[in-house]
Every structure is written in structure tokens, then in C-alpha cells.
Motif scaffolding. Structure first.
Motif, PDB file in Angstrom:
ATOM      1  N   UNK A 123       0.787  -1.106  -0.157  1.00  0.00           N
ATOM      2  CA  UNK A 123      -0.011  -0.214  -0.002  1.00  0.00           C
ATOM      3  C   UNK A 123       0.823   1.155  -0.018  1.00  0.00           C
ATOM      4  N   UNK A 161       9.891 -14.570   1.327  1.00  0.00           N
ATOM      5  CA  UNK A 161       8.752 -14.687   0.477  1.00  0.00           C
ATOM      6  C   UNK A 161       9.086 -14.250  -0.959  1.00  0.00           C
ATOM      7  N   UNK A 165      11.283 -16.558  -3.020  1.00  0.00           N
ATOM      8  CA  UNK A 165      10.640 -17.849  -3.199  1.00  0.00           C
ATOM      9  C   UNK A 165       9.268 -17.593  -4.260  1.00  0.00           C
ATOM     10  N   UNK A 166       9.018 -16.048  -4.584  1.00  0.00           N
ATOM     11  CA  UNK A 166       8.030 -15.938  -5.578  1.00  0.00           C
ATOM     12  C   UNK A 166       6.521 -15.947  -4.913  1.00  0.00           C
ATOM     13  N   UNK A 167       6.544 -16.022  -3.464  1.00  0.00           N
ATOM     14  CA  UNK A 167       5.367 -15.629  -3.000  1.00  0.00           C
ATOM     15  C   UNK A 167       4.937 -14.331  -2.650  1.00  0.00           C
ATOM     16  N   UNK A 197      11.645 -26.708  -8.878  1.00  0.00           N
ATOM     17  CA  UNK A 197      11.268 -26.594  -7.585  1.00  0.00           C
ATOM     18  C   UNK A 197      11.328 -27.463  -6.271  1.00  0.00           C
ATOM     19  N   UNK A 252      10.718 -25.309   2.029  1.00  0.00           N
ATOM     20  CA  UNK A 252      10.395 -24.196   2.898  1.00  0.00           C
ATOM     21  C   UNK A 252      10.041 -24.825   4.425  1.00  0.00           C
ATOM     22  N   UNK A 297       7.808 -23.429   6.926  1.00  0.00           N
ATOM     23  CA  UNK A 297       7.189 -22.158   7.505  1.00  0.00           C
ATOM     24  C   UNK A 297       7.209 -22.169   9.112  1.00  0.00           C
ATOM     25  N   UNK A 308      -0.737 -23.333   8.293  1.00  0.00           N
ATOM     26  CA  UNK A 308      -1.515 -22.211   7.839  1.00  0.00           C
ATOM     27  C   UNK A 308      -2.900 -21.954   8.808  1.00  0.00           C
ATOM     28  N   UNK A 309      -3.294 -23.082   9.671  1.00  0.00           N
ATOM     29  CA  UNK A 309      -4.445 -22.775  10.128  1.00  0.00           C
ATOM     30  C   UNK A 309      -5.724 -22.815   9.584  1.00  0.00           C
ATOM     31  N   UNK A 328       5.578 -33.535   1.302  1.00  0.00           N
ATOM     32  CA  UNK A 328       6.646 -32.605   0.677  1.00  0.00           C
ATOM     33  C   UNK A 328       7.054 -33.088  -0.623  1.00  0.00           C
ATOM     34  N   UNK A 351       5.258 -32.784  -6.490  1.00  0.00           N
ATOM     35  CA  UNK A 351       5.425 -31.883  -7.405  1.00  0.00           C
ATOM     36  C   UNK A 351       4.793 -31.976  -8.703  1.00  0.00           C
ATOM     37  N   UNK A 399       9.018 -32.701   6.822  1.00  0.00           N
ATOM     38  CA  UNK A 399       8.413 -32.504   5.533  1.00  0.00           C
ATOM     39  C   UNK A 399       9.545 -31.998   4.476  1.00  0.00           C
ATOM     40  N   UNK A 430       2.883 -23.802  -3.485  1.00  0.00           N
ATOM     41  CA  UNK A 430       3.670 -23.002  -4.774  1.00  0.00           C
ATOM     42  C   UNK A 430       5.073 -22.957  -4.548  1.00  0.00           C
ATOM     43  N   UNK A 431       5.523 -23.143  -3.583  1.00  0.00           N
ATOM     44  CA  UNK A 431       6.931 -23.393  -3.389  1.00  0.00           C
ATOM     45  C   UNK A 431       7.510 -24.893  -3.946  1.00  0.00           C
ATOM     46  N   UNK A 432       6.598 -25.713  -4.031  1.00  0.00           N
ATOM     47  CA  UNK A 432       6.822 -27.225  -4.546  1.00  0.00           C
ATOM     48  C   UNK A 432       6.781 -27.136  -6.043  1.00  0.00           C
TER      49      UNK A 432
END
Lengths: 255, 274
Positions: A14, A47, A50-52, A73, A78, A80, A84-85, A100, A103, A151, B164-166
Motif C-alpha cells: 500500500x 517470500x 520464493x516468488x510468494x 522447485x 521451505x 514455514x 496455515x491454520x 513434501x 510436485x 516434510x 507454490x514453493x513445490x
């Protein structure tokens, strides 16, 4: 070969600059600790790598490939900071670890014996093989973190990115985890750890990067550990992590 | 009175087994991603397709299929490209879908508007022979897609950022999930009805997860419960002479209540064993 190559990376939320002109190159085999106070942009930088997180300006290359064209990839794993919950279906510990290995390249293949053996080994390494059939959400926070680490280990990746891996892990398992990271590094895995706390892993770290505490995320220190006292103070200035009080070694010249 | 003696019941039973089989298989991903109402949104959009079919004189199944798939792309587009939250995007589909369906059916000649009821709550007699072939083909297509992309859908439903990372195309998988939900809605609209078809995607999953400990066991038990609810509900509706949609959903809710009660002692026993 560079594993991560970031050039003049800028990220805005923003209109506010969260990262400003970050230049960073991590070579294969390095063990890098990314430090900084809360809000300094550590997680945003990871992030973005890693392209996030889209960049406002600049570019990222992974394993010498531009991020947009990067396809290997399976070479990156990664861990985290937390789950994520958002999951509501029971997921077992084993399913989480074996996920994990998923792919797009594994699309038409069954999960092979090798993949299962690697996942079993990873789960054994973190001490949770006996709990493999349990629901993930019945484990403690520290155990769940160890599952997420398993993982990542199960992927046999060349680059391991861990966000606060030592937080919430008890002393015995922490020693084992640190030993495990050391072994992986010895075997050539490049490690990038986002952390508030350098003490536990300092003997493994080959390079420490400190992001600034001002609103615009910039690199304040980039060099071997220990982080000089002035920068270590910056790391812990807004830190609410209970174990951070023990850090702040003194030492080498800044960037 | 033997229900197998009637051709329309044989077709309805086959359709019920199909919907009971594939609806929970898609529902398990929707529940995991907290998108339980997505099927409802698709049902409402398919209603526009049915209304349009009445108006244009085309076959309802392909027309509903087309509009539901367009709706699936639309909802993913709204979620990603605008600042609209997922639940608001769904609400927009709900309103637009039901308004379009009722409007087109009202404009259609004859008794189209009254025929809409059979599509809203299901009917024993609406599964035609040609429909059954289309439904079997759609189910086979869904199973093939799940065999190919199921693991990636699982990874996305577990954690989108890790997926996404995978290297998994998260947006493509989300759109695929919405399209699969649209297909299930169309498969189930004849027997369960558009307003209730989402329930057969979600309720068996909600029931199964009361006692299961893994994703795969939840999916397996949910399919068994889905087939049971569909067949038991359809059979009941035949003998009681009521629309099948409500009876199927009530049987499914019954399994949920039973397993929710059963879960209490099971969880206590597991705690003791741990």
C-alpha cells in the motif's frame, strides 16, 4: 554457482516500502542466518525470493535461473513458521511429511519406495516416527514444527529455507535439530534460516545478514557471525522472543 | 412394491450412486480449504443454465454444465483479480444464479417455471436414459482428473504457499477444484436437486471427519457414507413419495449426528492409548 541472487529488490505494501533495493547473493553450500527485529522485512524478503511476494522492482534468480522461468522447485524446501491454520479435515503426520514430495513432475508416478524411505528417515530424524498415524492437530506446537521440518527434509532439496525453526522446540530436540542442520550442511545443502536467535546455530552459520529496523527494509550488516554488538542491538530492539536475551555477541566488521 | 421393477428408478439409483461416489471426493478438498459453500454457489449458477435451457429449448444437462463451468472460472477470477473476498464472490454467484434461473424460466414458454422445482429439490422421474450416459461420462472424467491431479489438489488444500514453493500451479488447481465442483453439481442436480446437491459434497465429509485421523481415511469413509445416504434417501423417497433431495440430505445428516455421538468415546479411548 549462486543459489539465490537478488538484485535491487523492492517490495511495497500500500505504498509503504517494506524492502528497498536489496542486493543479495547466496552461494551453494552457505549457511546463512537472516536476522532483524520484528517488521524489518525478513519474512517478506524470503517470500519475495520464493516468488510468494511480488516485487515492485528488481529481480530474483534461483539456481542461476530467473524466478519466472525457474522450474526445478524440488530443489527448494521451505519450513514455514507455523501451520496455515485453515485446515479442517484431519491430516496425519505421515500425510503431511509425504506431501513434501508432491510436485507437478510426480503427477503420473506413484509415490515410490525411495520417497517413502526418505520420508520415514526424515520423520525418524525428528523423533516422530512412532506418531506417524496421529492427527497432526493433536501434536504440540513444537512437535508440529518438527513435522514441518521433516516434510522439508523428505524433499532432499538443495536449498533449505527455515522460518524461525528453533522457536518452541524443547532443549533436547533443539540439540538434535541443530545437529541435523549441521549434517545437512556438511552434505552440501545450502541453508537459509530466518531467526531472532543466533545463539543455538551460531557455530553452523557461515554468514549473518541483518535487516534494518527502520520502516524501509535494508541490509544493515552482511558478514560472518558473530554480529557486531551495535547491529545485534538492532536485532533485538523490538524483539519479543523470550530466548533472545542471551544473544548479542560482538565481533566483525560490518558490510 | 419392488423399486427395481421401474426403469426410471433403476436410472435414478445409478445416478444416486454416482453422485454419492464423486460428491464427497470433491467435497473433501472443499472442506479442507474452507470452501464448503462453493458447491452451493455452483448450484445456483447451474440454475441459470436450467432456466436458459427452458428458454432456448436446449437440453438442461449440457446447458447447466456450461453455465456452471463458466461460473467456476468467474468465481476464481473474482477472487484473484478483484479485492472481493471469497465469501462475497460466492454471495454474488448465489444472487446472480438464482435470479437468472427464475427469470429465464419465467420467460420460457409453457410450464417451465413449475418444472424448475424438480431441478431445485430433485425428482425420481427426471433422469432420462441419455442423461445417464452423460452422467457416467462426467463421473469417469472426474475420477480420471482426480487420479492425475489429486495429490496436487491435496497439497494445495494443505498449504497453498508450500504448494507454490513445490512448483504447483495454485491458481490452476483452485480453478480445477471449482470446475470439478461444478461438474458434481450437474451430476447431482437430477436426483438431489440444485439447492441440496452441495450437501452431499459436504455432509458425508463432515460426518467422516468426526472419527477419522487422516485425509485418505476421511475421503474413503465420506464416499461410503455418501453412497449410503444417496441410495437410502432415494429408496425412502420412492416409498414415501416425496422428492429425493431432502430425504438424501436428511439421511446424510443422520449419519453425521450418529458419528458425532460415536466420536466422543472414540476420542476418549485414543487419549487413553496415547
Amino acid at each position: 554457482m549462486s543459489v539465490i541472487d537478488v538484485e535491487r529488490a523492492c517490495v511495497e505494501f500500500d505504498g509503504d516500502h517494506v524492502l528497498e533495493n536489496i542486493d543479495l547473493r547466496i552461494e551453494a553450500g552457505e549457511f546463512v542466518a537472516l536476522l532483524g527485529p520484528n517488521g524489518s522485512g525478513k519474512s517478506t524478503l524470503v517470500r519475495a525470493i520464493l516468488g510468494l511476494q511480488p516485487l515492485e522492482h528488481g529481480r530474483v534468480r534461483l539456481f542461476d535461473e530467473p524466478l519466472g522461468r525457474f522450474s526445478e522447485w524440488s530443489r527448494i524446501a521451505l519450513v514455514p513458521q507455523r501451520l496455515p491454520g485453515t485446515n479442517s479435515i484431519p491430516v496425519s503426520v505421515w500425510e503431511t511429511v509425504i506431501s513434501g514430495r508432491i510436485t507437478p513432475r510426480s503427477r503420473f508416478r506413484r509415490v515410490g519406495r525411495d520417497a517413502k524411505a526418505t520420508a520415514q528417515l526424515a520423520l525418524t530424524e525428528v523423533g516422530l516416527w512412532p506418531r506417524r498415524h496421529d492427527r497432526l492437530d493433536t501434536l504440540s506446537g513444537g512437535q508440529q514444527r518438527r513435522v514441518l521440518i521433516a516434510r522439508a527434509l523428505a524433499t532432499s532439496a538443495d536449498l533449505l529455507v527455515l522460518d524461525e525453526p528453533t522457536a518452541g522446540i524443547d532443549a533436547e530436540n533443539l540439540t538434535h535439530l541443530v545437529h541435523l542442520l549441521g549434517e545437512l550442511h556438511k552434505h552440501g545443502v545450502t541453508v537459509l534460516v530466518v531467526t531472532h536467535e543466533l545463539t543455538d546455530i551460531e557455530h553452523l552459520v557461515t554468514r549473518a545478514i541483518v535487516l534494518g529496523e527502520d520502516r524501509t527494509g535494508t541490509i544493515r550488516y552482511d558478514g560472518p557471525p558473530p554480529v557486531p554488538a551495535s547491529f545485534a542491538d538492532a536485532v533485538h530492539h523490538h524483539d519479543d522472543h523470550p530466548r533472545d536475551q542471551s544473544a548479542a555477541p560482538t565481533g566483525l566488521s560490518p558490510r | 412394491m419392488n423399486l427395481f421393477a421401474y426403469d426410471f428408478m433403476q436410472r435414478a439409483l445409478i445416478a444416486a450412486v454416482l453422485v454419492g461416489l464423486i460428491a464427497p471426493l470433491i467435497g473433501v478438498f472443499l472442506v479442507q480449504r474452507r470452501l464448503s459453500l462453493l458447491g452451493d454457489g455452483m448450484g445456483h449458477v447451474a440454475l441459470t443454465g436450467v432456466g436458459l435451457a427452458f428458454l432456448l429449448g436446449t437440453a438442461p444437462v449440457p446447458t447447466a454444465m456450461l453455465t456452471a463451468v463458466i461460473g467456476a472460472f468467474l468465481i476464481e477470477f473474482i477472487r484473484y483479480r478483484s479485492r472481493t473476498a471469497g465469501d462475497v464472490a460466492l454471495a454474488l454467484l448465489f444472487y446472480g444464479g438464482i435470479a437468472g434461473g427464475v427469470l429465464f424460466a419465467s420467460l420460457a414458454p409453457g410450464k417451465a417455471a413449475s418444472s424448475l422445482n424438480a431441478y431445485l429439490f430433485g425428482s425420481l422421474t427426471t433422469v432420462a436414459g441419455a442423461d445417464l450416459v452423460a452422467l457416467v461420462a462426467l463421473c469417469v472424467a472426474v475420477l480420471i482428473v482426480l487420479a492425475i491431479f489429486g495429490r496436487e489438489l491435496f497439497a494445495v488444500s494443505l498449504d497453498t504457499e508450500i504448494a507454490q514453493v513445490q512448483g504447483i500451479k495454485v491458481r490452476a488447481m483452485s480453478t480445477l477444484m471449482a470446475v470439478l465442483a461444478a461438474v458434481v453439481v450437474v451430476v447431482g442436480m437430477r436426483v438431489v436437486g440444485l439447492l441440496l446437491v452441495s450437501a452431499i459434497m459436504i455432509v458425508p465429509v463432515a460426518a467422516a471427519q468426526q472419527i477419522t485421523r487422516s485425509f485418505i481415511s476421511t475421503a474413503t469413509l465420506a464416499v461410503a457414507l455418501g453412497v449410503f445416504a444417496s441410495v437410502a434417501g432415494l429408496t425412502t423417497s420412492f416409498y414415501v413419495e416425496v422428492p429425493p433431495g431432502p430425504t438424501i440430505v436428511l439421511v446424510a445428516l443422520g449419519t453425521f449426528a450418529f458419528l458425532a455421538l460415536l466420536a466422543v468415546p472414540i476420542r476418549k479411548r485414543r487419549r487413553v492409548l496415547v
